[in-house]
Design an enzyme around this catalytic site. Sequence first.
Site, PDB file in Angstrom:
ATOM      1  N   ASN A 133      -1.595   4.302  -1.145  1.00  0.00           N
ATOM      2  CA  ASN A 133      -1.830   5.231  -2.256  1.00  0.00           C
ATOM      3  C   ASN A 133      -1.344   7.817  -1.732  1.00  0.00           C
ATOM      4  OD1 ASN A 133      -4.185   4.363  -0.778  1.00  0.00           O
ATOM      5  ND2 ASN A 133      -5.498   5.397  -1.930  1.00  0.00           N
ATOM      6  N   GLU A 231      -9.416  -0.376   7.082  1.00  0.00           N
ATOM      7  CA  GLU A 231     -10.250   0.806   6.238  1.00  0.00           C
ATOM      8  C   GLU A 231     -10.333  -0.632   5.116  1.00  0.00           C
ATOM      9  OE1 GLU A 231     -12.217   3.311   6.049  1.00  0.00           O
ATOM     10  OE2 GLU A 231     -11.894   3.437   8.034  1.00  0.00           O
ATOM     11  N   CYS A 265      -9.417   5.112  -2.921  1.00  0.00           N
ATOM     12  CA  CYS A 265     -10.783   3.878  -1.816  1.00  0.00           C
ATOM     13  C   CYS A 265     -12.409   4.715  -2.559  1.00  0.00           C
ATOM     14  CB  CYS A 265     -10.251   4.307  -0.837  1.00  0.00           C
ATOM     15  SG  CYS A 265     -10.531   5.310   0.478  1.00  0.00           S
ATOM     16  N   GLU A 443     -12.847   5.993  10.937  1.00  0.00           N
ATOM     17  CA  GLU A 443     -11.735   6.918  10.730  1.00  0.00           C
ATOM     18  C   GLU A 443     -12.279   8.263  10.842  1.00  0.00           C
ATOM     19  OE1 GLU A 443      -7.554   4.424  10.667  1.00  0.00           O
ATOM     20  OE2 GLU A 443      -8.632   5.365   7.949  1.00  0.00           O
TER      21      GLU A 443
HETATM   22  P1  NAD Z   1      -3.121  -4.517   0.513  1.00  0.00           P
HETATM   23  O1  NAD Z   1      -3.987  -4.553   1.066  1.00  0.00           O
HETATM   24  O2  NAD Z   1      -1.993  -5.181  -0.647  1.00  0.00           O
HETATM   25  O3  NAD Z   1      -1.288  -3.916   1.753  1.00  0.00           O
HETATM   26  C1  NAD Z   1      -2.216  -2.961   2.086  1.00  0.00           C
HETATM   27  C2  NAD Z   1      -0.674  -2.868   3.365  1.00  0.00           C
HETATM   28  O4  NAD Z   1      -1.123  -4.277   3.770  1.00  0.00           O
HETATM   29  C3  NAD Z   1       0.370  -2.926   3.277  1.00  0.00           C
HETATM   30  O5  NAD Z   1       1.005  -2.189   3.861  1.00  0.00           O
HETATM   31  C4  NAD Z   1       0.762  -4.501   3.108  1.00  0.00           C
HETATM   32  O6  NAD Z   1       2.185  -3.795   2.874  1.00  0.00           O
HETATM   33  C5  NAD Z   1       0.052  -5.049   3.867  1.00  0.00           C
HETATM   34  N1  NAD Z   1       0.094  -6.670   4.211  1.00  0.00           N
HETATM   35  C6  NAD Z   1      -0.150  -6.944   2.778  1.00  0.00           C
HETATM   36  N2  NAD Z   1      -0.306  -8.718   3.402  1.00  0.00           N
HETATM   37  C7  NAD Z   1      -0.070  -8.565   4.718  1.00  0.00           C
HETATM   38  C8  NAD Z   1      -0.097  -9.895   5.868  1.00  0.00           C
HETATM   39  N3  NAD Z   1      -1.096 -10.339   4.941  1.00  0.00           N
HETATM   40  N4  NAD Z   1      -0.306  -8.933   6.582  1.00  0.00           N
HETATM   41  C9  NAD Z   1      -0.077  -7.925   7.596  1.00  0.00           C
HETATM   42  N5  NAD Z   1       0.379  -7.121   6.386  1.00  0.00           N
HETATM   43  C10 NAD Z   1       0.010  -7.526   4.767  1.00  0.00           C
HETATM   44  O7  NAD Z   1      -3.411  -3.401  -0.152  1.00  0.00           O
HETATM   45  P2  NAD Z   1      -2.736  -2.027  -1.475  1.00  0.00           P
HETATM   46  O8  NAD Z   1      -2.121  -2.214  -2.622  1.00  0.00           O
HETATM   47  O9  NAD Z   1      -1.244  -1.427  -0.143  1.00  0.00           O
HETATM   48  O10 NAD Z   1      -3.484  -0.343  -1.384  1.00  0.00           O
HETATM   49  C11 NAD Z   1      -5.140  -0.526  -1.898  1.00  0.00           C
HETATM   50  C12 NAD Z   1      -6.450  -1.068  -1.531  1.00  0.00           C
HETATM   51  O11 NAD Z   1      -6.260  -0.317  -0.366  1.00  0.00           O
HETATM   52  C13 NAD Z   1      -7.722  -0.943  -2.151  1.00  0.00           C
HETATM   53  O12 NAD Z   1      -8.592  -1.747  -1.640  1.00  0.00           O
HETATM   54  C14 NAD Z   1      -7.844   0.857  -1.164  1.00  0.00           C
HETATM   55  O13 NAD Z   1      -9.140   0.637  -2.006  1.00  0.00           O
HETATM   56  C15 NAD Z   1      -7.419   0.568  -0.096  1.00  0.00           C
HETATM   57  N6  NAD Z   1      -7.189   1.623   0.415  1.00  0.00           N
HETATM   58  C16 NAD Z   1      -8.656   2.367   1.316  1.00  0.00           C
HETATM   59  C17 NAD Z   1      -9.311   3.531   1.990  1.00  0.00           C
HETATM   60  C18 NAD Z   1     -10.023   3.376   3.391  1.00  0.00           C
HETATM   61  O14 NAD Z   1     -10.060   4.697   3.454  1.00  0.00           O
HETATM   62  N7  NAD Z   1     -11.086   2.436   3.431  1.00  0.00           N
HETATM   63  C19 NAD Z   1      -8.361   4.532   1.571  1.00  0.00           C
HETATM   64  C20 NAD Z   1      -6.921   3.823   1.318  1.00  0.00           C
HETATM   65  C21 NAD Z   1      -7.043   2.740   0.100  1.00  0.00           C
END
Ligand code: NAD
Length: 476
Positions: A133, A231, A265, A443
């Site tokens: 995102n 996060e 998020c 962070e």
């Molecule tokens: P996701 O968890 O599907 O993927 C995040 C990252 O993890 C990607 O790079 C993905 O390739 C990697 N990943 C997936 N499976 C993995 C594994 N088994 N081992 C290691 N890495 C792996 O999330 P998304 O769909 O990319 O992002 C959306 C989510 O991120 C939402 O839940 C959102 O709220 C959260 N988010 C949180 C914040 C915050 O600051 N709290 C900020 C932005 C996004």
Amino acid sequence: MKTNIISPYDGKVIGEVKEFTNDEVEEAINNAQYEFNDGEWSRYSSDERAQILFSIANSIEKNSLELATIESNNNGKVIKETIGEMKSIVDTFRYYGGMSNKISGETLPLDNKKFIYTQRKPLGVIAMITPWNSPLLMMAWKIAPALAAGNTVVLKPSEYTPLSSIKLQQLCLESGLPNGVLNIVTGQGNTVGNYLVSSDKIAKVSFTGSIIVGKKIASICGNNLKPISMELGGKAPNIIFEDCNLDNAVRAAVKAAFGGQGHSCSAGSRIFVQKSIENEFIEKFIKLTKKIKIGDPLNMETEYGPISNTMQLEKVVKLVEVGLKEGATLAYGGKRIEDPAYRNGLFFYPTIFTNVDSNMTIAQEEIFGPVVSILAFDDESQLIKDANSVKYGLSGAIWTKDINRALRLNEKLEMGTLWINCYKQISCKAPYGGMKSSGYGRENGKMAVDEFCQTKTVVIDYSDQVSIWYEGEKEE
Ligand code: NAD
């Protein structure tokens, strides 16, 4: 193997990236380890690290339009917003550049010609995993404090949006960061990401993403006794009292819900509005939502672009169906935009549900898309229960002119950040992170540097006598 990167605006291929093999990820980790232990970076003083971070900030500033364009093209966020993100990324590198030579321990007196000093040491090679995102902003929040403290990095961006991270890596190298300090590995999470976070050579994992993936990574790190900061998602309550400046609250609520197409998020995805102003609020909220300028994310006038990827569009469609099935009222949107101009894009109307009950799935689950639930409240204690009823606890807001009420609620609301009469004011100077299942660790701010340091305690005795036991005990 290469993977095509697709624009969510028109479905065109905008780039291709390599799917790293295990051997290639291993090589990246080895490069980072060499730089940390023996390379040029290991000999840099904190002043030199500061200078590099300042140079990176200047380079991002100079190239901000190009970086914002890459980001908007890849994840569909409108360019007005990504330009704003680049400003905040520049601030982040300057802030941590300034902090690099101020990381220090303490000096502690002991009795009789002894004293202790503590040192803040970098951890080593940090594995970083980022979502789609806000790829560059998330990358900056992680790498700037980690580099300021002297660590090296292997970062895996989301498989959907790797392009801006690769460009930033190039700018970092051009700004003088030695080769091997910041390594990017691209590819799928369950292969490349999994290999990276499972490596013994990694000192810590810094992850931003979903709860499901967070749990998988946490269990790998738990087994390897590696620290991790997380996060994760959010389901922010945006609480609107009758005594607030309603026009301000409505304007902010529309942005909080639909900015970045709700892929945030901290999206204000649950609006709690006091019953006495419910109808007035809903009328104003829908009116303003209808005025949002939808279109090409690269056009400066556009306020709302496409959903970032097909997987996310499917999730949004499914959760809207669930909302309808569970009895919420669809007040606006709820479907794909059929305008032929957007035929090849993943466009979905900003969507408003009213008459939402706090137990409904759409009020409990993070949708991470342009869908907002409006819930009416009367009673303050019930409001607090409902606001806290979700598993998340990242952020939220209160709109009221009654400061006593705002501060009273602050004591009860379970979230890492609360905004009072504002929304999404996130600064690189202040800690940002979650309570409950929204994660742990912080962070931004000074705390982010602590996340990437460990403490060493050094005890010095200059008495020329033998003292070998705990403080206070003396040899007879
Ligand atoms: P996701 O968890 O599907 O993927 C995040 C990252 O993890 C990607 O790079 C993905 O390739 C990697 N990943 C997936 N499976 C993995 C594994 N088994 N081992 C290691 N890495 C792996 O999330 P998304 O769909 O990319 O992002 C959306 C989510 O991120 C939402 O839940 C959102 O709220 C959260 N988010 C949180 C914040 C915050 O600051 N709290 C900020 C932005 C996004």
